[in-house]
Design a protein around this motif. Structure first.
Motif, PDB file in Angstrom:
ATOM      1  N   ARG A 121      11.018  -5.210  24.973  1.00  0.00           N
ATOM      2  CA  ARG A 121      11.228  -5.191  23.529  1.00  0.00           C
ATOM      3  C   ARG A 121      10.738  -6.519  22.943  1.00  0.00           C
ATOM      4  N   TYR A 122      10.072  -6.405  21.810  1.00  0.00           N
ATOM      5  CA  TYR A 122       9.643  -7.590  21.072  1.00  0.00           C
ATOM      6  C   TYR A 122      10.284  -7.531  19.699  1.00  0.00           C
ATOM      7  N   SER A 123      10.662  -8.689  19.215  1.00  0.00           N
ATOM      8  CA  SER A 123      11.118  -8.713  17.824  1.00  0.00           C
ATOM      9  C   SER A 123      10.763 -10.053  17.202  1.00  0.00           C
ATOM     10  N   PHE A 124      10.582 -10.029  15.904  1.00  0.00           N
ATOM     11  CA  PHE A 124      10.542 -11.312  15.202  1.00  0.00           C
ATOM     12  C   PHE A 124      11.642 -11.306  14.164  1.00  0.00           C
ATOM     13  N   VAL A 152       0.845  -1.194   0.000  1.00  0.00           N
ATOM     14  CA  VAL A 152       0.000   0.000   0.000  1.00  0.00           C
ATOM     15  C   VAL A 152       0.877   1.240   0.000  1.00  0.00           C
ATOM     16  N   GLY A 153       1.906   1.221   0.756  1.00  0.00           N
ATOM     17  CA  GLY A 153       2.832   2.343   0.812  1.00  0.00           C
ATOM     18  C   GLY A 153       3.988   1.983   1.719  1.00  0.00           C
ATOM     19  N   VAL A 154       5.010   2.740   1.646  1.00  0.00           N
ATOM     20  CA  VAL A 154       6.169   2.481   2.484  1.00  0.00           C
ATOM     21  C   VAL A 154       5.751   2.543   3.937  1.00  0.00           C
ATOM     22  N   TRP A 155       6.181   1.629   4.720  1.00  0.00           N
ATOM     23  CA  TRP A 155       5.919   1.516   6.155  1.00  0.00           C
ATOM     24  C   TRP A 155       4.492   1.084   6.480  1.00  0.00           C
ATOM     25  N   ASP A 156       3.635   0.911   5.435  1.00  0.00           N
ATOM     26  CA  ASP A 156       2.328   0.349   5.748  1.00  0.00           C
ATOM     27  C   ASP A 156       2.460  -1.133   6.049  1.00  0.00           C
ATOM     28  N   TYR A 157       3.541  -1.706   5.593  1.00  0.00           N
ATOM     29  CA  TYR A 157       3.839  -3.107   5.805  1.00  0.00           C
ATOM     30  C   TYR A 157       5.254  -3.174   6.337  1.00  0.00           C
ATOM     31  N   LEU A 158       5.460  -3.914   7.376  1.00  0.00           N
ATOM     32  CA  LEU A 158       6.820  -4.016   7.891  1.00  0.00           C
ATOM     33  C   LEU A 158       7.170  -5.480   8.037  1.00  0.00           C
ATOM     34  N   GLY A 159       8.266  -5.866   7.429  1.00  0.00           N
ATOM     35  CA  GLY A 159       8.643  -7.264   7.507  1.00  0.00           C
ATOM     36  C   GLY A 159      10.049  -7.479   7.025  1.00  0.00           C
ATOM     37  N   ILE A 160      10.354  -8.715   6.776  1.00  0.00           N
ATOM     38  CA  ILE A 160      11.706  -9.100   6.374  1.00  0.00           C
ATOM     39  C   ILE A 160      11.622  -9.783   5.019  1.00  0.00           C
ATOM     40  N   ASN A 161      12.440  -9.329   4.131  1.00  0.00           N
ATOM     41  CA  ASN A 161      12.444  -9.863   2.774  1.00  0.00           C
ATOM     42  C   ASN A 161      13.863 -10.307   2.417  1.00  0.00           C
ATOM     43  N   TYR A 162      13.990 -11.534   1.941  1.00  0.00           N
ATOM     44  CA  TYR A 162      15.292 -12.050   1.524  1.00  0.00           C
ATOM     45  C   TYR A 162      15.314 -12.196   0.016  1.00  0.00           C
ATOM     46  N   PHE A 163      16.470 -11.936  -0.533  1.00  0.00           N
ATOM     47  CA  PHE A 163      16.596 -12.172  -1.961  1.00  0.00           C
ATOM     48  C   PHE A 163      18.071 -12.378  -2.282  1.00  0.00           C
ATOM     49  N   SER A 164      18.315 -13.083  -3.338  1.00  0.00           N
ATOM     50  CA  SER A 164      19.668 -13.317  -3.838  1.00  0.00           C
ATOM     51  C   SER A 164      20.628 -13.745  -2.739  1.00  0.00           C
ATOM     52  N   MET A 165      20.256 -14.769  -2.000  1.00  0.00           N
ATOM     53  CA  MET A 165      21.123 -15.199  -0.908  1.00  0.00           C
ATOM     54  C   MET A 165      22.361 -15.883  -1.427  1.00  0.00           C
ATOM     55  N   SER A 166      23.406 -15.723  -0.689  1.00  0.00           N
ATOM     56  CA  SER A 166      24.628 -16.432  -0.990  1.00  0.00           C
ATOM     57  C   SER A 166      24.887 -17.415   0.150  1.00  0.00           C
ATOM     58  N   ASN A 167      26.075 -17.906   0.220  1.00  0.00           N
ATOM     59  CA  ASN A 167      26.362 -18.932   1.213  1.00  0.00           C
ATOM     60  C   ASN A 167      26.638 -18.291   2.567  1.00  0.00           C
ATOM     61  N   VAL A 168      25.602 -17.743   3.166  1.00  0.00           N
ATOM     62  CA  VAL A 168      25.774 -17.053   4.443  1.00  0.00           C
ATOM     63  C   VAL A 168      24.558 -17.352   5.307  1.00  0.00           C
ATOM     64  N   VAL A 169      24.748 -17.086   6.534  1.00  0.00           N
ATOM     65  CA  VAL A 169      23.597 -17.053   7.432  1.00  0.00           C
ATOM     66  C   VAL A 169      23.180 -15.603   7.524  1.00  0.00           C
ATOM     67  N   SER A 170      22.019 -15.311   7.040  1.00  0.00           N
ATOM     68  CA  SER A 170      21.578 -13.929   7.045  1.00  0.00           C
ATOM     69  C   SER A 170      20.616 -13.699   8.201  1.00  0.00           C
ATOM     70  N   ALA A 171      20.457 -12.466   8.550  1.00  0.00           N
ATOM     71  CA  ALA A 171      19.612 -12.184   9.709  1.00  0.00           C
ATOM     72  C   ALA A 171      19.005 -10.811   9.591  1.00  0.00           C
ATOM     73  N   ALA A 172      17.742 -10.715   9.945  1.00  0.00           N
ATOM     74  CA  ALA A 172      17.074  -9.422  10.034  1.00  0.00           C
ATOM     75  C   ALA A 172      16.002  -9.541  11.104  1.00  0.00           C
ATOM     76  N   ASP A 173      15.726  -8.442  11.746  1.00  0.00           N
ATOM     77  CA  ASP A 173      14.753  -8.435  12.832  1.00  0.00           C
ATOM     78  C   ASP A 173      13.821  -7.239  12.656  1.00  0.00           C
ATOM     79  N   VAL A 174      12.556  -7.462  12.984  1.00  0.00           N
ATOM     80  CA  VAL A 174      11.594  -6.375  13.097  1.00  0.00           C
ATOM     81  C   VAL A 174      11.334  -6.172  14.580  1.00  0.00           C
ATOM     82  N   ILE A 175      11.406  -4.934  15.026  1.00  0.00           N
ATOM     83  CA  ILE A 175      11.497  -4.675  16.463  1.00  0.00           C
ATOM     84  C   ILE A 175      10.435  -3.669  16.906  1.00  0.00           C
ATOM     85  N   PHE A 176       9.821  -3.954  18.025  1.00  0.00           N
ATOM     86  CA  PHE A 176       8.970  -2.968  18.698  1.00  0.00           C
ATOM     87  C   PHE A 176       9.382  -2.938  20.159  1.00  0.00           C
TER      88      PHE A 176
END
Lengths: 644, 339
Positions: free
Chosen positions: A508-511, A412-436
């Protein structure tokens, strides 16, 4: 001129015990010129400075009661012992005893005159500028001039019959309602119960919703809420409305709090007036003057004694509350801000200031206990209650908020949705958190609308969507979300995450969505939310009580001494029949209903000057203007000032 | 005016009271204050155990100033007729200790870092500080500590990484002088009904509009090349219009996290994009704001009509306070502050 008394002791010049006189006439303090040097020109005098070494003329005392001269000597030593630095009052009068006037001074020495024919002493007295800014004598009796304004623009002459300008105490007491301005007000005590302070925390001052529809129907409020204002500690602040003209309107304001632990009453407290309130507990964190609540009663105090745990200068039943009896052990809570809601002004329009952006959560459906989010933040703008995200490796993971996806997920618009999106992964352990986070603590996070997506490759490389609560800064797992059963399909996501089962209060909460592996380009997965209700820890959220409707007198006057041209504005919302006191000498403003300090209510108009509204010698024409004013009783009380 | 001076041993156990002629007592925001006093060279042996370096000390005032607690420490100078005693406020306890090495914190808020660093140090040996529940808000950071003085860490947390405040309070309780470390989102209260007014309760003001003004920051993070190194660019367009564009850069080679770099940039920008108005003034204990009414960290209105192009009538925040008992005055360091 004759000496009348020293610190109340008439014996100093009663003729029987002693005779006293100034050894020579009283001059003026020797001023020091403040100069500013110039090239090729004489210095300019930019002001003057009062001397630090100014003394009263030596006070000579002759002891007449020679039969008891040891007693008199002891009196003099006691009267003029200045070791405590306390200024005492010296009263003088004209030779016929009339026109008594006073000056405060500290005795610095008492010396017996050597070789005098009689038993004589000389006293050195240093006048104290705390009592008069120019070392003048002031009349012992106050001059009072009273006047009732019945219409804006009226004038009144106040006569100063002293020798120098006078600094009045001006008392303004509205006695009938005003035709303009805010007609109603409600006092709203807010208790900060969380053991951590906070800056600029959004608070709904209705405490769950005010029925503004009824007020609009009753003709007390504008339908668009333009006449809803909030006054904090005497000053108007930004406010945001949610659900205006409904049965549950929310009014949000930002407030800063410190945590001050509640204390308890030591003994029972009746409903009547008391000089102090003693409590059990440490009151060093309470402000030097302020408000506390016991039950539903607000009590204003003007000072405190920390090591006795006593509040002093007590006004019972302050701010429209009712004085009541309280039992020993009753809880005493500090009220850090005096918050009033004002309304009932049909003429006003409201322009929302942009200086503070409004909270990010839904203003209408949120309460102090539950914040409802339909958007989560705003780029480059600090919004109260905003979520955040953390990305360990930016090239492999991103929050939707940084730009969103176009093909995979229509945003809908920037910040109307908040989440984690992965793309083009390489051989790594990636990490992202959404925090309140919330300083009061988080009990549950209810995701009522969210979406999950996984690419089929993920199955091979592991999907881990976990929810965390941080207790004292340490993450604890509060739950998880299973990998979507279907790949390459957008799936709805609802889930309630309970953080109350953690070993402590989570602030603090995060997923976090973790993926591992080496999938090919174009790979993507995500987890995102777009409607979330967060239930905060109700024991710690602000405790808000909206008290009943009170009549309001919106004083907005300009008081001008047209003889001098000096003027002040006085802006204060108060009760009819109560008094606002303006002390021109000390620069203080006090609301006498509760002895609270209201310095913000008075502003000097025109050029800079040391005193707000002095009265020159002779007649002073005072002009009062306040559009739509009711009757206002005005009192000028002052002491005439004399050079000697 | 009276000052009670209570002395405790290094553990805070109260040993007794002493009479010292105090020359100055200083409270500072986000830093260590100092107290200086002198004692006569009379019967000095009885003071030896009381005035041992490392002992704790607490000043209690009768004029509304808050208790001042700290630690006795060097230097101590002996002169003809008297010797000088120096004490440093409770924040000094942070200066006396360091973190461990390889203390790795990931996704920690500044309050969490502050608390964790002190708790870790207490685990080695008690620092003398308990930690109040800190502010856990703000962005999270990745930080590695290696023998970093706790005071430096606290300053970094409250200047580079956030606009929070740290401070240490002292109290006499149960026969002990106790110290508590705080990290708050903001220290202090905002006062409305009181004021500092030139010629009434303040005098001798000096006002400096200070720079340098920097309104465009490049904050450069860790990386082996300029292709992988993250650069946070932060700027203030309003300031650029007013004062022309002024660039500067900051190399933060230990930081690889982008949000942390942006935080640092924002902090630097906030501190430098407008000229800072620093004011020192001498306050006396008179209305319309008495000593008891305000503390370090608080904000309140000030009225100095003679200063500035249009007078200096604004709100200021108290950053430091020096009490000079001989004059009964406080020298205040304040800066302009917007609510």
């Amino acid at each position: 001129m004759k000496i009348v008394s020293w610190d109340g002791h008439l014996e100093i010049n009663d003729g029987t015990n002693c005779e006293a006189l100034f050894k020579y006439s009283y001059g003026l303090p020797t001023l020091e010129a403040l100069t500013s040097e110039r090239h090729n020109a004489a210095p300019v005098i930019s002001g003057v400075k009062f001397p630090t070494d100014h003394m009263l003329p030596p006070l000579q005392i002759q002891v007449n009661n020679t039969a008891n001269q040891d007693t008199i000597r002891r009196w003099l030593h006691q009267w003029f012992d200045g070791k405590d630095g306390r200024a005492r009052v010296l009263i003088i009068a004209d030779d016929d005893g009339s026109n008594q006037r006073q000056i405060y001074a500290v005795p610095l020495s008492l010396i017996q005159i050597e070789g005098g024919a009689a038993y004589q002493f000389v006293v050195s007295l240093k006048p104290d500028g705390a009592y008069d800014p120019h070392y003048r004598f002031q009349s012992t009796a106050e001059t009072g001039e009273e006047w009732t304004v019945t219409a804006s623009g009226q004038t009144h002459i106040v006569a100063n019959e002293g020798e120098d300008e006078a600094y009045p105490v001006i008392r303004l007491t509205p006695t009938t309602a005003k035709a303009t301005g805010y007609t109603y007000r409600r006092w709203i005590p807010i208790k900060w119960r969380n053991p951590v302070g906070v800056a600029q925390y959004p608070v709904d001052i209705t405490g769950g919703g005010l029925n503004t529809a009824a007020l609009v129907t009753a003709g007390k409020m504008q339908a668009d809420g333009d006449d809803i204002m909030v006054q904090v500690n005497g000053s108007l602040v930004n406010r945001w409305l949610g659900g205006m003209n409904t049965t549950a309107t929310k009014i949000w304001i930002p407030l800063s709090f410190q945590y001050v632990a509640p204390v308890t009453l030591v003994t029972s407290l009746g409903a009547g007036a008391v000089s102090y309130v003693e409590v059990s507990g440490d009151i060093s964190g309470f402000p030097s003057s302020g408000i506390f609540m016991i039950g539903t009663e607000a009590i204003q105090y003007t000072s405190k004694v920390d090591n006795k745990s006593q509040f002093v200068g007590i006004t019972r039943g302050a701010h429209g509350t009712t004085a009541a009896s309280h039992s020993p052990g009753a809880q005493v809570d500090l009220i850090q801000h005096s918050v009033y809601m004002l309304y009932g002004n049909s003429a006003v329009t409201y322009t929302q200031p942009t200086s503070t952006p409004q909270p990010i959560f839904n203003l209408a459906s949120s309460t102090n206990q539950v914040w409802v989010f339909n958007e989560f933040g705003e780029n480059a703008v600090s919004r109260m209650g905003a979520w955040s995200y953390y990305i360990a490796l930016t090239q492999y993971a991103r929050a939707y908020s940084v730009g969103g996806l176009s093909g995979e997920k229509g945003l809908v618009g920037v910040w109307d949705y908040l989440g984690i999106n992965y793309f083009s992964m390489s051989n790594v352990v990636s990490a992202a958190d959404v925090i309140f986070e919330n300083v009061c603590g988080i009990d549950t996070v209810n995701i009522t609308a969210g979406e999950l997506y996984r690419a089929d490759e993920v199955e091979s490389w592991g999907w881990e969507l976990k929810h965390y609560g941080f207790v004292d800064g340490v993450a604890q797992t509060a739950g998880s979300t299973a990998m979507p059963a279907s790949a390459n399909t957008l799936l709805g996501w609802t889930q309630t995450i309970n953080l109350t089962s953690l070993s402590g209060l989570a602030t603090r909460y995060s997923f976090a969505l973790r993926l591992r592996g080496t999938p090919g380009s174009g790979f993507y997965s995500f987890a995102g939310v777009n409607t979330v209700s967060v239930t905060l820890h109700s024991a710690n959220t602000p405790g808000v009580t909206m008290n009943g409707e009170l009549s309001n007198y919106p004083l907005a006057a300009t008081v001008t001494n047209t003889t001098t041209g000096d003027a002040i504005t006085v802006s204060f919302n108060m009760a009819i029949g109560q008094t606002l006191e303006i002390d021109v000498l000390n620069g203080t403003v006090t609301y006498l209903a509760d002895s609270s300090r209201q310095g913000q209510a008075v502003r000097r108009q025109g050029s800079a000057r040391p005193f707000w509204l002095p009265l020159v010698v002779g007649g002073n024409t005072i002009h009062f203007s306040d559009l739509g004013t009711g009757n206002v009783h005005i009192e000028f009380a002052f002491r005439e000032r004399y050079y000697v | 005016m009276a000052i009670n001076i209570v002395v405790g041993d290094a553990a805070g156990i109260i040993l007794g009271e002493i009479r010292v002629f105090m020359e100055q007592i200083v409270w500072r925001s986000n830093d260590v204050g100092q107290a200086v006093g002198v004692m006569p060279l009379v019967d000095v042996a009885r003071y030896q155990s009381l005035l041992r370096f490392g002992n704790t000390i607490l000043f209690q005032f009768d004029n509304g100033l808050p208790d001042w607690g700290g630690v006795l420490d060097t230097p101590r100078s002996w002169q003809a007729g008297h010797f000088q005693v120096n004490a440093y406020s409770g924040e000094h306890l942070l200066r006396l200790r360091t973190t461990g090495h390889n203390d790795v914190y990931r996704q920690y808020s500044v309050g969490d870092l502050f608390r964790s660093a002190i708790v870790a140090a207490n685990g080695v040996e008690f620092t003398g500080l308990n930690v109040a529940v800190p502010w856990y808000g703000g962005n999270v950071h990745d930080v590695d500590y290696h023998y970093k003085p706790l005071l430096d860490a606290a300053k970094e947390l409250t200047t580079d990484l956030s606009s929070a405040d740290f401070y240490v309070t002292a109290e006499e309780s149960g026969g002990l002088i106790r110290f508590t470390a705080h990290l708050d989102a903001r220290r202090g209260r905002d006062h409305q009904g009181i004021a500092l007014v030139d010629g009434r309760n303040i005098t001798d003001p000096t006002m400096d509009e200070q720079g340098p003004i920097v309104n465009h920051w490049f904050t450069v993070g860790a990386g082996s090349s300029w292709y992988t190194r993250y650069v946070a660019e932060t700027f203030d367009a309003v300031s650029e219009n007013l004062y022309r564009r002024r660039d500067d850069s900051s190399i933060e080679s230990r930081v690889s996290n982008s949000s942390m770099l942006e935080d640092i940039g924002e902090q630097k920008l906030a501190a430098s994009s407008t000229p800072a108005t620093a004011v020192t003034l001498r306050a006396i204990d008179q209305e319309p704001a008495r000593f008891a009414d305000y503390d370090v960290g608080d904000s309140l209105p000030v009225d100095i009509p003679r200063y500035g192009f249009e007078g200096f009538t604004t709100r200021v925040r108290v950053l430091g306070r020096e009490f000079v008992p001989s004059g009964g005055t406080c020298t205040l360091l304040v800066e302009e502050y917007n609510l």
